[in-house]
Design an enzyme around this catalytic site. Structure first.
Site, PDB file in Angstrom:
ATOM      1  N   GLY A  74       0.592  -1.165   0.023  1.00 32.99           N
ATOM      2  CA  GLY A  74       0.050  -0.050   0.055  1.00 32.99           C
ATOM      3  C   GLY A  74       0.952   1.263  -0.209  1.00 32.99           C
ATOM      4  O   GLY A  74       1.981   1.165   0.121  1.00 32.99           O
ATOM      5  N   PRO A  75       0.131   2.423  -0.048  1.00 29.78           N
ATOM      6  CA  PRO A  75       0.901   3.850  -0.096  1.00 29.78           C
ATOM      7  C   PRO A  75       1.690   4.078   1.101  1.00 29.78           C
ATOM      8  O   PRO A  75       1.251   3.408   2.064  1.00 29.78           O
ATOM      9  CB  PRO A  75      -0.394   4.788  -0.533  1.00 29.78           C
ATOM     10  N   PRO A  76       2.485   4.968   1.129  1.00 32.37           N
ATOM     11  CA  PRO A  76       3.414   5.047   2.640  1.00 32.37           C
ATOM     12  C   PRO A  76       2.344   5.896   3.407  1.00 32.37           C
ATOM     13  O   PRO A  76       1.588   6.564   3.193  1.00 32.37           O
ATOM     14  CB  PRO A  76       4.240   6.430   1.862  1.00 32.37           C
ATOM     15  N   GLY A  77       2.788   5.685   4.632  1.00 32.47           N
ATOM     16  CA  GLY A  77       2.024   6.268   5.707  1.00 32.47           C
ATOM     17  C   GLY A  77       0.569   5.641   6.006  1.00 32.47           C
ATOM     18  O   GLY A  77      -0.221   6.364   6.835  1.00 32.47           O
ATOM     19  N   VAL A  78       0.174   4.463   5.501  1.00 33.20           N
ATOM     20  CA  VAL A  78      -1.068   3.844   5.872  1.00 33.20           C
ATOM     21  C   VAL A  78      -1.338   2.814   6.855  1.00 33.20           C
ATOM     22  O   VAL A  78      -2.063   2.139   7.229  1.00 33.20           O
ATOM     23  CB  VAL A  78      -1.623   3.338   4.744  1.00 33.20           C
ATOM     24  N   GLY A  79      -0.078   2.799   7.764  1.00 31.77           N
ATOM     25  CA  GLY A  79       0.096   2.107   9.066  1.00 31.77           C
ATOM     26  C   GLY A  79       0.553   0.646   8.527  1.00 31.77           C
ATOM     27  O   GLY A  79       0.157  -0.165   9.812  1.00 31.77           O
ATOM     28  N   LYS A  80       1.414   0.231   7.663  1.00 35.30           N
ATOM     29  CA  LYS A  80       1.750  -1.263   7.520  1.00 35.30           C
ATOM     30  C   LYS A  80       2.681  -1.551   8.567  1.00 35.30           C
ATOM     31  O   LYS A  80       2.684  -2.422   9.219  1.00 35.30           O
ATOM     32  CB  LYS A  80       2.354  -1.140   6.047  1.00 35.30           C
ATOM     33  N   THR A  81       3.723  -0.732   8.826  1.00 35.06           N
ATOM     34  CA  THR A  81       4.868  -1.131   9.930  1.00 35.06           C
ATOM     35  C   THR A  81       4.241  -1.000  11.117  1.00 35.06           C
ATOM     36  O   THR A  81       4.367  -1.991  12.168  1.00 35.06           O
ATOM     37  CB  THR A  81       5.781  -0.194   9.801  1.00 35.06           C
ATOM     38  N   SER A 139      -6.155   4.059 -18.240  1.00 35.90           N
ATOM     39  CA  SER A 139      -7.307   4.235 -17.459  1.00 35.90           C
ATOM     40  C   SER A 139      -8.158   5.520 -17.747  1.00 35.90           C
ATOM     41  O   SER A 139      -9.224   5.993 -17.464  1.00 35.90           O
ATOM     42  CB  SER A 139      -7.588   4.128 -16.114  1.00 35.90           C
ATOM     43  N   LYS A 183      -9.253   6.346  -6.477  1.00 35.12           N
ATOM     44  CA  LYS A 183      -9.794   7.461  -7.398  1.00 35.12           C
ATOM     45  C   LYS A 183     -11.137   7.983  -6.997  1.00 35.12           C
ATOM     46  O   LYS A 183     -11.316   9.184  -7.003  1.00 35.12           O
ATOM     47  CB  LYS A 183     -10.007   6.792  -8.508  1.00 35.12           C
TER      48      LYS A 183
END
Length: 784
Positions: free
Chosen positions: A367-374, A691, A734
């Site tokens: 996912g994109p940076p800063g979404v809480g993966k770590t 797209s 989107k």
């Protein structure tokens, strides 16, 4: 009864090179020097014209400068010239013997020798006799090598790699010390067993001579050194005793109980046995030996591994769910998948199908940076009651970063996996490998290939680190990988992972994250508490999100709060104020500067030739304005805005479709007399993908018909030459971008209808989603 005539050997012809004092054997590769002009001519001719093949034999007398057939040994070797180098008037060549030949006639002597020859046959022999002779020779070779006998390095490498009995005899014949006549006799001996016996006799003779010389040298050296040795040892003993008295310690304490640590460790018996051997070597060589520090570091590394230590494998789903909800807002699909994974672990434990605590799936958060993966990985570790270890793989290019360096290298160390286990103090931690999509590769190897074994549940039970050089069981480690883009993860590695997609946060989710987590965290980080600021209103938090951030995650939002609270702390200290009102927009503007973004990104009015497309990026969704101008010209299509090849093809396909449907769309322009210019603003930013097809087609139709496009409508989807609207990706991101921009209608491919379930309810409430399968449906809605 018919009698078959004997088969006559085939005569062949090749350049001939006579040698002095050297006998070349088949299967032997060696370097030779050629000084005679005729030999050099033969060498060059053979290398250039006969595929490098040449006949090599030895002349009977070294004094003969221009030998004839009678001056040469008739049995020689067919050889292959591998490399040729000219230096100081002589030729250097690397040649390899291929087979024995019998020279029958010299047909040319100038400018070089050419000889006719026939191949000598291989005589079949009993296998048992040959094997017995070969074993006897190998035994003597080992004996000679143990005595310090130096053999030709290439020959020894071939012998150690395993060769046939015939090649063994030839290699040994070339290396043994014997007269030229004796070696020629070996070359002329066609029976392999006989050749093995003869060279064994020569080798035994050489060993006996070496033993006699060694014995004489040893006795002489012992007699000479007895007095000197006694004096040196006595002086060293005296100095050691003096230094030990100064230190007040005994030398036996130099290894700080390392032997006891090895003995008490719970490592497997085989590994413990190897460690004890290494310790014995260490104790014998003493602390001043060059290798001492390497062995000591290795033993310390092995002992420090958490042998036999495992965190509790008990899983409580309710506790895990509570921890995940406490630490993270939103992410419901992701949390649900993680809880499913933990539930499977609990069921396996109950059924005793996973007594070792191993897991068959490796999770990968994309996912994109800063979404809480770590941070989600840390929450999983807390829910499981396990240690958490993180290793960043971004930018690593050396395979040894994963597997470690071999101990033969100076400064060798274990890889990141072993270091992580040491740091965790457990053999079953939650191990997060961050930024797996940014792993590189170069001449030192491919780290992603090394990860294949690490992350394969069928192989990681015996993961071998090069530094440790023994297998480790990683099957109980809970591996979690993270990355931003899945496309850069190699296919074989991706096949071993269970992908969990993280999407961008909605406005509502960012609001709750800020209110519940970020504000408290940054207040504490900047030495403030709730008494120093007026309670932040919901409108203020939404204002900060709208006007000062534009991202998929919340990192920039956290930095905004950090900057805001730093300014607050400075104001309290400098102005002696007790409380600052951050709900005042003039204060926010003074602290944070002018607003960076506008919450309404849609066009300010309906325009001809300008449509709104929706795009997906690695940091979330964006909206794109597609602009089309019609000009007098000659049918050219001009594309600007730093478009990628796929997007350029989409523009061409959209134009072809519009031209084919010109009558249906009411287009009266003559395409051969106009130029069309398609531009996507923000020209410094690269754009690509199919797209935007519907938006490009709509902008073209609008520009060619003169009809304006409603500014509140956005669209996404690939358009084919037949007007079909094909499925796209990233619909949720989107939709978030469209909602942020103030759009109220979105056209999207009918095949993406199933993706509506992922879109937050607040967005579906504000935006009308219209699925289409043909572009004609969009045209009818907007222009008809």
């Amino acid at each position: 009864m018919l009698k078959t005539a004997p088969i006559q050997p085939i005569k062949k012809s090749l350049p001939l090179i006579p040698l002095r004092n050297v006998i070349l054997f088949p299967s032997v590769e060696t370097s030779l020097f050629f000084g005679r002009k005729s030999s050099g001519n033969a060498l060059v001719h053979a290398y250039d014209n006969s595929n490098g093949l040449v006949i090599i034999t030895t002349q009977q007398s070294v004094k003969t400068d221009k030998p004839e057939l009678n001056d040469l040994y008739s049995v020689g070797v067919l050889a292959k010239i591998q490399h040729v180098l000219r230096s100081d008037g002589t030729l250097h060549a690397v040649v390899r013997g291929l087979s024995r030949v019998n020279i029958t006639k010299i047909t040319q002597t100038a400018p070089f020798y050419i000889a006719e020859f026939v191949d000598l046959p291989t005589i079949p022999e009993p296998v048992a006799e040959v094997r017995q002779s070969a074993e006897a020779l190998l035994s003597q070779l080992r004996r000679a090598f143990s005595m310090g006998r130096q053999f030709d390095l290439p020959a020894m490498m071939q012998l150690s790699g395993g060769v046939s009995s015939s090649d063994l005899a030839d290699q040994a014949s070339f290396s043994v010390n014997a007269k030229i006549g004796e070696k020629q006799k070996l070359l002329e001996t066609l029976l392999v067993s006989q050749r093995l016996k003869i060279v064994t006799e020569y080798l035994i003779r050489e060993i006996k001579v070496a033993q006699l010389e060694k014995s004489i040298e040893k006795k002489t050296q012992e007699k000479f050194n007895t007095g000197m040795k006694r004096n040196v040892l006595e002086e060293r003993k005296r100095q050691i005793e003096v230094e030990l008295k100064k230190l007040g310690k005994k030398s036996s304490s130099q290894f700080n109980g390392l032997e006891a640590k090895i003995k008490n460790s719970k490592m497997p018996l085989e590994i413990k046995k190897d460690c004890k051997k290494e310790y014995e070597r260490l104790a014998q060589m003493g602390p001043m030996a060059p290798e001492s520090s390497y062995i000591r570091t290795y033993l310390d590394t092995v002992v420090d591994l958490p042998w036999g230590k495992y965190d509790s494998a008990h899983v409580e789903i309710k506790k895990a769910q509570k921890n995940l909800n406490e630490d993270h807002y939103g992410l419901k699909p992701v949390k649900e998948r993680i809880l499913e994974h933990l539930a499977v672990l609990q069921m396996k434990a109950k059924q005793k199908k996973a007594e070792d605590g191993s897991t068959s799936n490796i999770l990968c958060f994309i996912g994109p940076p800063g979404v809480g993966k770590t941070s989600l990985g840390k929450s999983i570790a807390r829910a499981l009651g396990r240690k958490f270890v993180r290793a960043s793989l971004g930018g690593i290019r050396d395979e040894a970063e994963i597997r470690g360096h071999r101990r033969t290298y100076v400064g060798a160390m274990p890889g990141r996996i072993v270091k992580g286990l040491q740091h965790a103090g457990s053999f079953n931690p939650v191990f997060m490998l961050d930024e797996v999509d940014k792993v590189g590769a170069d001449y030192r190897g491919d780290p992603s290939a090394a990860l294949l074994e690490t992350l394969d549940p069928e192989q990681n039970r015996e993961f071998t680190d090069h530094y440790l050089d023994f297998p480790l069981d990683l099957s109980r480690v809970f591996f979690i990988l993270t990355g931003n883009v899945l496309s850069t993860v190699p296919g074989p590695l991706r096949d071993r992972l269970e992908i969990i997609d993280f999407s961008s946060y909605t406005q509502e989710e960012k609001f709750h994250i800020a209110k519940k987590y970020l504000i408290q965290k940054q207040l504490k980080a900047n030495g403030l508490d709730l008494n120093h600021i007026s309670p932040l209103k919901d409108a203020t938090i939404n204002f900060l999100i709208d006007k000062y951030t534009r991202e998929a995650g919340v990192r920039e939002l956290e930095r905004v709060f950090a900057r805001l609270f730093r300014k607050t702390a400075k104001t309290i200290i400098v102005s002696k104020k007790k409380r600052v009102n951050l709900n005042d927009k003039t204060v926010l503007a003074r602290f944070l500067g002018p607003q960076k973004f506008s919450s309404q990104l849609k066009e300010k009015k309906d325009q001809v030739g300008v449509s709104t497309g929706l795009a997906w990026t690695s940091v979330g969704g964006e909206i794109l304005s597609i602009e089309v101008n019609v000009m007098p010209g000659h049918g050219k299509l001009i594309l600007t805005g730093k478009l990628g090849s796929v997007m350029k093809e989409s523009c061409a396909a959209a134009l072809s479709y519009v031209r084919s449907q010109a009558n249906k769309f009411g287009i009266k322009q003559n395409f051969s007399k106009i130029d069309l210019h398609i531009h996507v603003p923000q020209g410094a930013i690269p754009k690509d993908g199919p797209s935007a097809g519907t938006a490009i087609t709509t902008a073209l139709v609008s520009a060619l018909t003169g009809k304006a496009i409603p500014r509140h409508i956005g669209m996404t989807g690939e358009v084919t030459l037949r007007g079909n609207v094909l499925e796209i990706g990233g619909l949720k991101e989107k939709a978030i971008a469209a909602h942020r921009a103030g759009l109220n209608t979105i056209f999207f491919p009918f095949d993406n209808k199933k993706s509506l379930i992922d879109i937050p309810a607040v967005i579906k409430k504000d935006i009308k989603f219209i699925p289409v399968s043909q572009y004609a449906e969009i045209y009818k809605y907007i222009f008809a």
